[in-house]
Design a protein around this motif. Structure first.
Motif, PDB file in Angstrom:
ATOM      1  N   ASN A 117      -0.375  84.560  25.909  1.00 38.90           N
ATOM      2  CA  ASN A 117      -1.610  85.049  26.510  1.00 38.90           C
ATOM      3  C   ASN A 117      -1.255  85.880  27.736  1.00 38.90           C
ATOM      4  N   PRO A 118      -1.525  87.223  27.668  1.00 41.95           N
ATOM      5  CA  PRO A 118      -2.056  88.024  26.555  1.00 41.95           C
ATOM      6  C   PRO A 118      -1.123  88.011  25.336  1.00 41.95           C
ATOM      7  N   LYS A 119      -1.670  88.382  24.179  1.00 42.39           N
ATOM      8  CA  LYS A 119      -0.925  88.280  22.931  1.00 42.39           C
ATOM      9  C   LYS A 119       0.218  89.288  22.876  1.00 42.39           C
ATOM     10  N   ILE A 120       1.270  88.886  22.165  1.00 46.30           N
ATOM     11  CA  ILE A 120       2.395  89.775  21.866  1.00 46.30           C
ATOM     12  C   ILE A 120       2.114  90.421  20.507  1.00 46.30           C
ATOM     13  N   THR A 121       2.233  91.739  20.431  1.00 46.63           N
ATOM     14  CA  THR A 121       1.748  92.452  19.242  1.00 46.63           C
ATOM     15  C   THR A 121       2.825  93.114  18.397  1.00 46.63           C
ATOM     16  N   ASN A 122       4.078  93.170  18.864  1.00 45.78           N
ATOM     17  CA  ASN A 122       5.085  93.924  18.102  1.00 45.78           C
ATOM     18  C   ASN A 122       5.715  93.096  16.980  1.00 45.78           C
ATOM     19  N   VAL A 123       4.852  92.392  16.243  1.00 41.15           N
ATOM     20  CA  VAL A 123       5.287  91.538  15.131  1.00 41.15           C
ATOM     21  C   VAL A 123       4.364  91.816  13.953  1.00 41.15           C
ATOM     22  N   PRO A 124       4.881  91.978  12.729  1.00 43.13           N
ATOM     23  CA  PRO A 124       4.020  92.276  11.579  1.00 43.13           C
ATOM     24  C   PRO A 124       3.102  91.121  11.216  1.00 43.13           C
ATOM     25  N   THR A 125       1.896  91.473  10.760  1.00 46.28           N
ATOM     26  CA  THR A 125       0.925  90.473  10.327  1.00 46.28           C
ATOM     27  C   THR A 125       1.069  90.237   8.831  1.00 46.28           C
ATOM     28  N   VAL A 126       0.994  88.975   8.425  1.00 45.08           N
ATOM     29  CA  VAL A 126       1.077  88.606   7.011  1.00 45.08           C
ATOM     30  C   VAL A 126      -0.318  88.290   6.504  1.00 45.08           C
ATOM     31  N   ASP A 127      -0.653  88.799   5.340  1.00 47.38           N
ATOM     32  CA  ASP A 127      -1.911  88.465   4.686  1.00 47.38           C
ATOM     33  C   ASP A 127      -1.705  87.189   3.879  1.00 47.38           C
ATOM     34  N   PRO A 128      -2.299  86.062   4.299  1.00 49.27           N
ATOM     35  CA  PRO A 128      -2.068  84.806   3.583  1.00 49.27           C
ATOM     36  C   PRO A 128      -2.704  84.765   2.209  1.00 49.27           C
ATOM     37  N   GLU A 129      -3.508  85.790   1.863  1.00 51.12           N
ATOM     38  CA  GLU A 129      -4.129  85.831   0.553  1.00 51.12           C
ATOM     39  C   GLU A 129      -3.230  86.529  -0.472  1.00 51.12           C
ATOM     40  N   SER A 130      -1.980  86.797  -0.100  1.00 51.79           N
ATOM     41  CA  SER A 130      -1.079  87.474  -1.029  1.00 51.79           C
ATOM     42  C   SER A 130      -0.976  86.690  -2.331  1.00 51.79           C
ATOM     43  N   ASN A 131      -0.951  87.405  -3.433  1.00 50.50           N
ATOM     44  CA  ASN A 131      -0.993  86.791  -4.758  1.00 50.50           C
ATOM     45  C   ASN A 131       0.390  86.326  -5.207  1.00 50.50           C
ATOM     46  N   THR A 132       0.394  85.365  -6.099  1.00 55.81           N
ATOM     47  CA  THR A 132       1.626  84.819  -6.663  1.00 55.81           C
ATOM     48  C   THR A 132       1.636  85.060  -8.162  1.00 55.81           C
ATOM     49  N   THR A 133       2.732  85.559  -8.682  1.00 55.51           N
ATOM     50  CA  THR A 133       2.876  85.811 -10.118  1.00 55.51           C
ATOM     51  C   THR A 133       4.069  85.033 -10.657  1.00 55.51           C
ATOM     52  N   ILE A 134       3.845  84.324 -11.750  1.00 50.78           N
ATOM     53  CA  ILE A 134       4.942  83.655 -12.442  1.00 50.78           C
ATOM     54  C   ILE A 134       5.018  84.223 -13.852  1.00 50.78           C
ATOM     55  N   LYS A 135       6.216  84.229 -14.401  1.00 51.43           N
ATOM     56  CA  LYS A 135       6.435  84.817 -15.725  1.00 51.43           C
ATOM     57  C   LYS A 135       7.337  83.909 -16.520  1.00 51.43           C
ATOM     58  N   LYS A 136       6.993  83.697 -17.783  1.00 52.58           N
ATOM     59  CA  LYS A 136       7.767  82.823 -18.660  1.00 52.58           C
ATOM     60  C   LYS A 136       7.949  83.507 -20.006  1.00 52.58           C
ATOM     61  N   THR A 137       9.177  83.529 -20.504  1.00 51.27           N
ATOM     62  CA  THR A 137       9.454  84.076 -21.828  1.00 51.27           C
ATOM     63  C   THR A 137      10.053  82.980 -22.705  1.00 51.27           C
ATOM     64  N   GLY A 138       9.860  83.100 -24.014  1.00 47.02           N
ATOM     65  CA  GLY A 138      10.397  82.098 -24.914  1.00 47.02           C
ATOM     66  C   GLY A 138      10.186  82.464 -26.368  1.00 47.02           C
ATOM     67  N   VAL A 139      10.524  81.533 -27.254  1.00 44.89           N
ATOM     68  CA  VAL A 139      10.424  81.743 -28.698  1.00 44.89           C
ATOM     69  C   VAL A 139       9.657  80.578 -29.311  1.00 44.89           C
ATOM     70  N   TYR A 140       8.693  80.877 -30.168  1.00 41.47           N
ATOM     71  CA  TYR A 140       8.013  79.874 -30.984  1.00 41.47           C
ATOM     72  C   TYR A 140       8.502  80.021 -32.420  1.00 41.47           C
ATOM     73  N   SER A 141       8.834  78.900 -33.072  1.00 40.67           N
ATOM     74  CA  SER A 141       9.187  78.932 -34.492  1.00 40.67           C
ATOM     75  C   SER A 141       8.409  77.834 -35.204  1.00 40.67           C
ATOM     76  N   PHE A 142       7.943  78.135 -36.417  1.00 36.36           N
ATOM     77  CA  PHE A 142       7.073  77.224 -37.154  1.00 36.36           C
ATOM     78  C   PHE A 142       7.645  76.932 -38.541  1.00 36.36           C
ATOM     79  N   GLU A 143       7.355  75.740 -39.032  1.00 36.92           N
ATOM     80  CA  GLU A 143       7.636  75.366 -40.416  1.00 36.92           C
ATOM     81  C   GLU A 143       6.316  74.911 -41.023  1.00 36.92           C
ATOM     82  N   ASP A 144       5.918  75.507 -42.145  1.00 39.01           N
ATOM     83  CA  ASP A 144       4.560  75.284 -42.652  1.00 39.01           C
ATOM     84  C   ASP A 144       4.368  73.888 -43.253  1.00 39.01           C
ATOM     85  N   TYR A 145       5.142  73.501 -44.305  1.00 40.67           N
ATOM     86  CA  TYR A 145       4.902  72.227 -44.978  1.00 40.67           C
ATOM     87  C   TYR A 145       5.766  71.085 -44.464  1.00 40.67           C
ATOM     88  N   TRP A 146       6.359  71.268 -43.274  1.00 42.95           N
ATOM     89  CA  TRP A 146       7.128  70.174 -42.663  1.00 42.95           C
ATOM     90  C   TRP A 146       6.163  69.051 -42.291  1.00 42.95           C
TER      91      TRP A 146
END
Length: 454
Positions: free
Chosen positions: A390-419
């Motif tokens: 006090n007074p505030k120090i201003t030479n620091v970047p502000t972070v937006d706490p609403e920043s989004n989060t993305t997750i990504k998953k890859t994989g393989v599905y295999s099926f057997e019909d009459y098993w």
């Protein structure tokens, strides 16, 4: 020769007869019940109940089907995630550290690992189990300790009453306990963060360190720029937040005129803030002997000293910059398992040492300053504290706490019909490659979610 030819002809004839159409029903009995009762669903809807209430803030967490923590080559509490192991899903808790909602997990999942990147989570990795469509876990759950998250024991600690003194820092702010490092000059004025301010700043820190696969602090917030005092009569105080380290490091500050930047730490006077920054490994582990030097929420007011103020004043003059230095593992009772040159410094001023600080502020102007100590894990969570001015120090970047989060998953599905009725287990009747991506905000509202099947 003639008999052999006739034998071959008969075998061929029998083989062909099995493929000839006939009016005769090939079933020798009435068809039974459905061969496979599975609906071939690849997902299950799970009720997830998470409790990170110790963190007392919005906490990001991620669910894995295998343990993503890399084995440590040396004994350390550092968490390193295998980036080749992708999370199945994730979310943010509410501001109290609680989450209660539904998630779509793969149908095969039962035992899972839950990882949080928050430095305020007391258990970065929690083992969980899906039972009757419910996944419930808490930081208070009993867990099997791993080398990646276990503090070290007495055998790895040493005591040297002169170790901290050898740094040569000025202890003008006050006195402290020689065994634990607990200070006798705590501050309880208006610049100490309130509970609501701490919640908001913690959430901002979590949003910066939200990357689920690397625990890496973004380059945009790593800095070698010290805090600039823009106005006269500026008061500054620090509030301890947390830390992810087993080392009892020491934290100090220094200041200098902005037009006279030091070229060496010997050019400035370093004043002790916290002689022992340890907030985590208390004596609560029985044989473990790390002394806790500070508690979350404890504050210290910085002072300015010169010939006019030999006993110090709480107000800094304009045109000065304040820097910080962390002496790794420098307290009198120190962790002795790792060997490196003592003292090892990390500081905030470009050009005078190892710059290993990150600085950013929340929407209220409260500043987070985080340190990475000696090891190169790049998460900048070893020592975290808040700064309010006090007074505030201003030479620091502000972070937006609403920043989004993305997750990504890859994989393989295999099926057997009459098993399993047909005794066919090669799982090759349908094989598909899929990519799942989910983007959500800090309130865990999905902004985008879906699967792409190839």
């Amino acid at each position: 020769m003639k008999k052999f030819w006739l034998a071959c002809t008969m075998v061929i004839a029998v083989g062909i007869s099995g493929c000839v159409d006939s009016d005769k029903d090939l079933y020798q009995e009435a068809p039974g019940k459905e061969t496979n009762l599975s609906d071939f669903s690849t997902k299950q809807v799970v009720q997830v109940e998470a409790d990170y209430s110790n963190a007392d803030s919005h906490v990001p967490f991620y669910i894995y089907d295998k343990n993503p923590v890399k084995p440590q080559e040396t004994e350390s509490n550092t968490i390193t995630i295998d980036e080749n192991i992708e999370p199945l899903d994730g979310a943010w808790t509410d501001e109290e550290g609680k989450y209660n909602g539904k998630m779509s997990l793969p149908a095969y999942v039962s035992e899972v690992y839950i990882v949080s990147t928050s430095p305020f989570a007391t258990k970065p990795v929690i083992e969980g189990k899906v039972e009757n469509g419910i996944l419930k876990f808490s930081e208070t759950d009993e867990q099997t300790r791993t080398r990646a998250s276990e503090p070290q024991g007495k055998k790895n600690t040493q005591y040297n009453a002169n170790r901290f003194t050898s740094l040569g820092w000025n202890n003008a702010l006050g006195t402290f306990d020689a065994e634990t490092g607990k200070i006798g000059y705590l501050y309880n004025g208006d610049l100490k963060l309130s509970k609501s301010e701490m919640k908001e700043l913690k959430t901002t820190i979590n949003s910066v360190l939200k990357n689920s696969t690397s625990f890496v602090c973004p380059q945009a917030y790593r800095t070698g720029a010290d805090l600039y005092i823009e106005k006269d009569q500026t008061a500054v105080a620090l509030t301890a937040l947390s830390g992810w380290t087993c080392w009892n490091s020491s934290l100090g500050y220094y200041y200098y005129r902005a037009d006279k930047v030091p070229t060496n730490l010997n050019d400035v006077t370093i004043y002790t803030i916290f002689p022992n920054t340890q907030t985590s490994w208390n004596n609560g582990y029985g044989v473990y002997s790390y002394p806790r030097g500070i508690n979350e929420g404890e504050s210290v007011q910085l002072k300015y000293f010169d010939k006019d103020y030999p006993k110090g004043t709480e107000y800094f003059p304009k045109g000065y910059k304040i820097g910080f230095v962390l002496a790794t593992n420098a307290w009198n009772r120190y962790f002795s398992a790792f060997k490196f040159d003592f003292p090892y410094y990390a500081c905030s001023t470009e050009g005078i040492g190892n710059v290993r600080t990150a600085m950013f502020k929340d929407s209220k102007g409260n500043i987070a300053i985080t340190f990475e100590d000696y090891k190169d894990d790049q998460n900048f969570t070893d020592v975290l504290f808040a700064l309010k001015a006090n007074p505030k120090i201003t030479n620091v970047p502000t972070v937006d706490p609403e920043s989004n989060t993305t997750i990504k998953k890859t994989g393989v599905y295999s099926f057997e019909d009459y098993w399993p009725k047909a005794y066919d287990y090669d799982m090759n009747d349908v094989v598909v490659l899929y990519t799942y991506e989910k983007t959500f905000n800090i309130t865990s509202v999905p902004l985008k979610s879906g699967r792409v099947i190839n």
